[in-house]
Design a protein around this motif. Structure first.
Motif, PDB file in Angstrom:
ATOM      1  N   ARG B 187       0.837  -1.210   0.000  1.00 56.34           N
ATOM      2  CA  ARG B 187       0.000   0.000   0.000  1.00 56.34           C
ATOM      3  C   ARG B 187       0.866   1.252   0.000  1.00 56.34           C
ATOM      4  N   LEU B 189       3.554   1.599  -1.339  1.00 55.55           N
ATOM      5  CA  LEU B 189       4.111   1.764  -2.680  1.00 55.55           C
ATOM      6  C   LEU B 189       3.045   2.194  -3.683  1.00 55.55           C
ATOM      7  N   GLN B 195      -3.685  -5.214  -7.350  1.00 55.37           N
ATOM      8  CA  GLN B 195      -2.237  -5.425  -7.340  1.00 55.37           C
ATOM      9  C   GLN B 195      -1.795  -6.117  -6.055  1.00 55.37           C
ATOM     10  N   TRP B 280      11.567 -21.204  -4.860  1.00 58.41           N
ATOM     11  CA  TRP B 280      12.421 -20.246  -4.160  1.00 58.41           C
ATOM     12  C   TRP B 280      12.645 -20.652  -2.704  1.00 58.41           C
TER      13      TRP B 280
ATOM     14  N   LEU C  56      -1.467   6.514   4.882  1.00 56.52           N
ATOM     15  CA  LEU C  56      -2.171   5.234   5.088  1.00 56.52           C
ATOM     16  C   LEU C  56      -3.414   5.453   5.952  1.00 56.52           C
ATOM     17  N   ILE C  74      -2.142   7.959  -0.190  1.00 57.16           N
ATOM     18  CA  ILE C  74      -0.716   7.662  -0.313  1.00 57.16           C
ATOM     19  C   ILE C  74      -0.005   8.769  -1.087  1.00 57.16           C
ATOM     20  N   TYR C  80       8.497   4.513   2.802  1.00 53.82           N
ATOM     21  CA  TYR C  80       8.200   3.975   4.131  1.00 53.82           C
ATOM     22  C   TYR C  80       8.982   2.670   4.286  1.00 53.82           C
ATOM     23  N   TYR C  86      10.504  -7.651   4.818  1.00 54.69           N
ATOM     24  CA  TYR C  86       9.398  -8.086   3.958  1.00 54.69           C
ATOM     25  C   TYR C  86       9.799  -8.192   2.502  1.00 54.69           C
ATOM     26  N   PHE C  88      10.055 -10.327  -0.723  1.00 51.76           N
ATOM     27  CA  PHE C  88       9.227 -11.454  -1.148  1.00 51.76           C
ATOM     28  C   PHE C  88      10.118 -12.590  -1.625  1.00 51.76           C
ATOM     29  N   TRP C  90       9.709 -15.052  -3.363  1.00 51.38           N
ATOM     30  CA  TRP C  90       9.537 -15.579  -4.724  1.00 51.38           C
ATOM     31  C   TRP C  90      10.100 -14.628  -5.783  1.00 51.38           C
ATOM     32  N   ARG C  91      10.609 -13.501  -5.345  1.00 51.53           N
ATOM     33  CA  ARG C  91      11.198 -12.556  -6.289  1.00 51.53           C
ATOM     34  C   ARG C  91      12.701 -12.489  -6.055  1.00 51.53           C
ATOM     35  N   ILE C  99       9.653  -3.769  -7.322  1.00 53.31           N
ATOM     36  CA  ILE C  99       8.203  -4.022  -7.164  1.00 53.31           C
ATOM     37  C   ILE C  99       7.399  -2.736  -7.152  1.00 53.31           C
ATOM     38  N   GLY C 100       7.940  -1.687  -6.543  1.00 55.47           N
ATOM     39  CA  GLY C 100       7.208  -0.420  -6.485  1.00 55.47           C
ATOM     40  C   GLY C 100       7.009   0.160  -7.877  1.00 55.47           C
ATOM     41  N   GLU C 102       6.994  -1.499 -10.598  1.00 50.58           N
ATOM     42  CA  GLU C 102       6.065  -2.406 -11.271  1.00 50.58           C
ATOM     43  C   GLU C 102       4.628  -2.002 -10.950  1.00 50.58           C
ATOM     44  N   VAL C 103       4.382  -1.750  -9.675  1.00 49.18           N
ATOM     45  CA  VAL C 103       3.047  -1.355  -9.235  1.00 49.18           C
ATOM     46  C   VAL C 103       2.625  -0.055  -9.931  1.00 49.18           C
ATOM     47  N   LYS C 104       3.563   0.840 -10.070  1.00 48.20           N
ATOM     48  CA  LYS C 104       3.254   2.125 -10.703  1.00 48.20           C
ATOM     49  C   LYS C 104       3.350   2.039 -12.222  1.00 48.20           C
ATOM     50  N   ARG C 147      14.789  -0.660  -2.122  1.00 43.29           N
ATOM     51  CA  ARG C 147      13.409  -0.713  -2.619  1.00 43.29           C
ATOM     52  C   ARG C 147      12.678   0.592  -2.307  1.00 43.29           C
ATOM     53  N   PHE C 151      12.586   5.240  -5.647  1.00 45.83           N
ATOM     54  CA  PHE C 151      11.653   6.309  -6.062  1.00 45.83           C
ATOM     55  C   PHE C 151      12.195   7.687  -5.834  1.00 45.83           C
TER      56      PHE C 151
END
Ligand SMILES: Nc1ncnc2c1ncn2[C@@H]1O[C@H](COP(=O)(O)OP(=O)(O)OP(=O)(O)O)[C@@H](O)[C@H]1O
Ligand SMILES: Nc1ncnc2c1ncn2[C@@H]1O[C@H](COP(=O)(O)OP(=O)(O)OP(=O)(O)O)[C@@H](O)[C@H]1O
Ligand SMILES: O=C([O-])O
Ligand SMILES: [Mg+2]
Ligand SMILES: [Mg+2]
Lengths: 306, 282, 255, 282, 255
Positions: B187, B189, B195, B280, C56, C74, C80, C86, C88, C90-91, C99-100, C102-104, C147, C151
């Motif tokens: 969130r 991000l 997403q 992984w 938030l 946001i 933050y 945290y 991930f 699997w990445r 990831i950020g 990607e989200v954007k 990460r 930005f």
């Protein structure tokens, strides 16, 4: 070809003419493509019919009686009779050449589930031969159809009521001996018949006619041929069965005139059948013959073929 | 060097293979001897069961007709393999099971996702799901046949019914318990709900999902067999029913044994898939 | 100029059983490029304050502004960083950093290049295609920093970012992060329980009251350090003990 | 004050009851309205299902003969309650289920304990347990009847067979994953293996054990019903078979519905026990 | 007199894949009533060394002795405290403290009385019948201390006992424990990653090498403290920084 979804109550040599019709191509020659499936129970076969998952079912007429009696509108109507005798036998642990029903007094018999045709027939036969079920003779009705032969083999009970091919198999093993046939003791009853729902018959009379024609041809063929010849024809439907057993079973059923010679289900036979059910306390009032039986197609078939 | 000593040396070499030090060699030897003893015992137990069964049948301690016996079962398998019957029945069961499984997995995943998406919906349907989950589904068999007819569809329906609820419950609980901080991270991000679902909730719950699938495949098989008991023309369930009908208990026993092997194989299929996909984890 | 401003901010959480007043009349401001630490008893509302800055959460009363504008949702300007990394599993490391973006939907060859550069800057060259489980705790937290910083947020919020690390790693990372942020000229708000960390890293330390949180005391940190700044030097500065002990007494928590 | 306003005031007072501040009151009102809307929707859905079923049957959209209908089911329940039949059948099923459950729970716990105790044994039996776990147990029904006779014992055996393996697997996995540091702590205090089991492993795994029991009670019921399908003179499974035989589909539907309720109740019985016993969790 | 002695101790762990040499030629001794800390890189064998003293493990080579006698199996004289408290949630605080006596079948009215006394000593009066979840982290770790000390072990092994606590709690507990143990005259071996903690609490700090662990360096800690000892005072002592920095450099770990 017109497709017909046929549902048989169990997969059994007891219904030999049906397999003859299938393997000799009688249905095909009538222009029907019959899709056979097995319900493993009269209730399930009738349910398949009622819920439009089958067009025609092969069962005893009792579900059609129950269903009509309980108020269903589009109820099944019996249009062609297949067997005219009960198909079950009574087996003892030892050969009893002089067996009489009196011998059952005080003994334990493995029967079948309450409300089903085999059990009702046995109780009727006993009662009318002076032996009151559950008083003069103990009957175990708790076992599923699949469990009664093994249970008997395993030592339960003095007698057991079985269908073929179980009876012949037990005999072959020396674990049981046929001492009586309910087919003979019970006399002529419309033990199994083809039925379809009222609406289906109304909508597809030509299909029903063709189907009945094929059945009648098969009945005649079966009547005219030897057990061995019949066994050869129906073998593909019973590939797991040893040949000698198959022949023996066909012979036994043929010998006691199990299969109806024509598909006409008579009023007297149905009356008799309803007596049996009423005595078993599963029917309060007889259902009119005309309501649940339609012999028009059977008569037509007999006429056509002559 | 005597013959005996030479064998001992070869054995010792094999038992201490890949050791980095002498002490490690001793340890390896101990562990390998232990492993060998375990495997030997397993084989012995299996052999004892099979031979005991065979002998008990031969000397009529158990009724060979009722319990069948190993050599007879092998013979049955052999004969049925020859004429292709066996493969046909196995295939029918596998096919129905896999369809039920895929539908149950997909449906369960979709429904769990919807419930995760809408807290409101999930609260509304919670009691219904609890009841459905507790329900002994095979008791519904006869009713199911009324709805779905007496063919493959009813069988797959049974497999689906038995497996889908468990999938929903397991996956939804996993989704719900996704670490709130991971979601918070996304969130911050700027991620939207979709997403968040795609990038955190779903991948984070892959182990849970596979856990559900492993249960699911077993239940689908149970459902298929129950379905085939009720209505069928082929399949292992059919063979069991038919074998019971014609008092051919060899057939019943053979089918039961093939069924257990099949159950194991299907389980390992999913476990294998899991390993492929969750690559992984250490 | 004030980068962040809290004006009489109140924040209440509600559950069916009770109302929790996390913040009450909280007022303070953080200047551009200032490094401010928030310390205070557990549950006094420090994390809540950060959530209000990040958008938030919204305050129940009062205002939180960034660059004079009220925070609504946001804010792109804010990065933050949480207590744990945290990452991930699997990445890969690179994909975690991206990831950020990607989200954007801002994933470009250039941004990939930038991510690799950040990794190199943080001593993680060659780890781009590793998975997080293959890295140590300290390396992972540095990835989390990358990460956040990719930005180029103007404001950085750090919520106990070192508390899950072992002691060595913690001290080393504190120093590294302090250096990185000093060079980049960012406005930083750090929440911590570790008074020494707060004193060593910050320009100013705000001590919160018990819940409902508001400012109890404020310490402008002024350490005499010769040469380049480092948190190790900061810890050895004369005045360090003084600040440490004052804040310790101010907090005076019975455990 | 108008009537309408007065009602509004009373309602408002109720909705904001127990609030500590005005803001809390607003929050409570919102949450309670939400809760009310959820409950209302749940009742509506249930009512829609029941009424829909009744109407569909009345207007023959579904065949009332096959699906029965709510008022008929209620009538059946009422009539069967009057003559005590219903209670008798329910009791038989409950009784068999509980015995199967207790045996499965006890046996599963004991076997899991033995496996935990001896790593060697557990390694030997692992593959056997995996196969047994995967096996669709109801396929063994006919065989079971032969072994255990044709009565209550066979039914309980079926319930036991279906439930015990899951218990063993779940409980043993829990035991095995007991935090090694907790065990280490007890070892440093001088505890022997039995004490470690009694004082750490067992209490630490109570939540796992109850998790297994919750699965177990459902499976025991399934086993009982399957058993009653195969051999029985009473019980809900018997009613379903008998009802099917003589086309009293009202009876079948009624039994299925009672069965669902029973499944829910048995589950809550275990959940309630869990709450009583694990009383230290927050 | 040497209370504990390691004589050329070697310890190897085996798995099918590999052999891990945790300790090699480790020799050191701890005197009666001495407080010794072990610091060293992660995985260098510190916990292994404690396990050897407690008798949980036996060395693959060399000897570990207590009071000159070789350690064989769990030793009654040794109390062991782990990183987390591992209080059992299903037992009350009192029953948690008594678990060791229960195991030894020594539960008497007197021992109960003693347990209550310990609780009172540690500021936990009135909490005897509470459950662990109702206590804060610091209170819980104090209960764990009581559980260990109720036997009056002559030797106390502490394996990072404060590392799971938050910073305040940690500092406060360090001081409390140091006071308690000083008064009781116990031989203590503390394993920690926190150099400041080691310096502040111990008479001596042993720095381990990387795996396989052995002693790399040894620091006799001598801090000039006026009046009663406290870890807070210790941290402010002149020499503290010197020890801290020396050990820090000795360890020199890249994170
Ligand atoms: N979502 C929430 N719902 C209800 N209460 C909450 C929520 N989030 C936080 N609280 C409560 O608000 C208070 C302040 O919480 P917050 O997390 O901001 O404190 P904190 O200072 O960050 O504490 P810590 O030092 O333990 O991290 C606490 O009492 C907490 O229990
Ligand atoms: N039971 C075991 N089997 C195999 N290897 C082990 C075992 N216990 C510990 N080791 C290995 O031995 C080495 C020393 O472990 P130990 O736990 O004593 O280190 P440590 O100094 O306490 O580390 P940390 O600071 O991380 O607590 C490590 O490499 C560890 O992986
Ligand atoms: O019901 C019959 O078995 O036909
Ligand atoms: Mg916080
Ligand atoms: Mg350690």
């Amino acid at each position: 070809a017109t497709e017909v979804r046929l549902n048989e109550v169990v997969h059994s040599i007891f219904y030999t003419p049906q397999y003859v019709a299938l393997h000799k191509g009688f249905f095909k020659q009538e222009g029907l493509k019959v899709e056979l499936s097995t319900a493993w129970g009269g209730d399930k076969a009738a349910t398949a019919l009622m819920s439009d998952h089958a067009d025609i079912a092969l069962i005893g007429p009792e579900p059609s009686i129950y269903i009509y009696q309980r108020g269903a509108d589009n109820h099944p109507i019996n249009f062609a009779q297949l067997t005219q005798k009960a198909g079950s036998f009574l087996l003892a642990r030892e050969p009893m050449p002089d067996f009489m029903l009196e011998d059952l007094r005080g003994k334990k018999v493995i029967g079948n589930r309450p409300g089903g045709a085999p059990e009702m027939v046995m109780e009727y036969v006993l009662r009318h031969n002076g032996i009151e079920p559950f008083e003069d003779v103990q009957i175990n009705t708790s076992l599923d159809f699949s469990a009664n032969a093994p249970a008997f083999k395993n030592g339960l009970g003095d007698f057991v009521q079985l269908f073929e091919p179980k009876a012949s198999k037990l005999e072959k093993m020396g674990a049981g001996y046929v001492v009586a046939s309910f087919g003979e003791l019970g006399g002529k009853v419309p033990y199994t018949a083809y039925m379809a729902c009222k609406d289906y018959i109304a909508d597809n009379p030509e299909v029903i006619q063709k189907f009945t024609n094929a059945v009648y041809r098969a009945q005649k063929w079966t009547y005219d041929h030897s057990a061995k010849e019949i066994a050869e024809v129906i073998k593909p439907s019973f590939s797991e069965l040893e040949d000698d057993i198959l022949v023996k079973v066909v012979k036994r059923y043929k010998g006691q005139n199990t299969w109806a010679h024509n598909p006409i289900l008579s009023k007297s036979e149905l009356d008799y059948w309803q007596d049996i059910i009423m005595e078993a306390d599963e029917l309060d009032k007889k259902v009119d013959y005309e309501v649940i039986v339609d012999t028009k197609f059977a008569e037509e078939a007999v006429k056509n073929t002559e | 060097m005597s013959m005996f000593e030479r064998i001992k040396a070869v054995l010792n070499k094999y038992l201490t293979k890949d050791s980095v030090t002498d002490e490690h060699g001793k340890y390896l030897k101990k562990m390998r001897l232990r492993k060998i003893s375990i495997n030997t015992l397993q084989i012995l137990i299996l052999a004892a069961l099979i031979i005991g069964w065979q002998l008990a049948a031969k000397y009529k301690i158990v009724d060979p007709f009722i319990t069948s016996y190993p050599s007879q079962i092998i013979k049955t398998i052999y004969e049925m393999s020859l004429n292709g019957e066996l493969f046909k029945h196995i295939w029918v069961t596998v096919y129905e099971t896999l369809i039920g499984f895929l539908l149950g997995a997909t449906g369960g995943l979709v429904i769990a996702s919807i419930l995760w998406w809408s807290d409101y919906l999930s609260q509304i349907f919670e009691p219904f799901i609890i009841v459905l989950n507790a329900l002994p589904k095979m008791a519904l068999g006869p009713v199911l046949i009324i709805w779905l007819g007496n063919g493959t569809i009813a069988i797959i329906g049974m497999a689906l019914l038995i497996s889908i609820i468990v999938t929903i419950v397991m996956v939804y609980n996993g989704f719900k318990e996704t670490d709130q901080n991971k979601i918070k991270l996304l969130r911050t991000l700027g991620a939207d709900k979709f997403q968040i679902f795609k990038k955190v909730v779903l991948p984070d719950n892959l182990p849970t999902i596979f856990g559900a699938l492993k249960v699911n495949i077993g239940l689908s098989l149970v459902g298929t067999i129950v379905g085939e008991f009720l209505v069928s023309e082929a399949g292992l369930g059919y063979l069991i029913v038919y074998g019971g009908q014609v008092f051919k208990l060899d057939l019943v026993m053979t089918s039961v044994i093939i069924l257990s092997v099949l159950a194991g194989l299907l389980y390992y299929l999913v476990a294998w898939l899991e390993k492929k996909i969750i690559n992984w984890e250490e | 100029m004030n980068k962040i401003q809290f004006k009489e901010v109140g924040m209440k959480y509600h559950t069916v059983a009770e109302e929790t007043e996390a913040l009450k009349d909280l007022s303070f401001s953080v200047e551009e490029n200032e490094f401010v630490s928030l310390v205070g008893p557990s549950g006094c509302g420090k994390t809540t304050a950060l959530s209000l800055v990040s958008g938030l959460l919204s305050p129940t009363s009062g205002q939180v502004t960034i660059d004079g504008k009220r925070v609504k949702g946001i804010d792109e300007k804010v990065g933050y960083m949480l207590q744990e990394d945290y990452l991930f599993p699997w990445r890969t490391i690179l994909d975690n950093i991206l990831i950020g973006l990607e989200v954007k939907d801002e994933l470009t060859a250039k941004s990939r290049q930038k991510a690799r550069q950040l990794l190199a800057d943080y001593g993680l060259e060659g780890f781009a295609d590793y998975y997080p489980t293959q890295l140590s705790g300290g390396m992972r937290q540095r990835v989390a920093l990358a990460r956040t910083l990719i930005f180029e947020p103007e404001i950085l919020l750090l919520d106990e970012p070192f508390s899950a690390l072992d002691y060595h790693t913690k001290l080393t990372l504190e120093d590294e992060v302090a250096q990185i942020l000093r060079n980049k000229e960012k406005t930083v708000v750090l929440v911590t329980h570790d008074i020494a960390e707060a004193v060593a890293m910050s320009d100013r330390v705000l001590v919160f009251t018990e819940r409902p949180g508001s400012i109890k005391e404020e310490y402008k940190i002024d350490l005499a350090i010769s040469g380049d700044f480092s948190t190790f030097k900061a810890r050895e500065a004369e005045e360090f003990r003084y600040y440490f002990n004052s804040i310790w007494e101010e907090l005076d928590v019975y455990v």
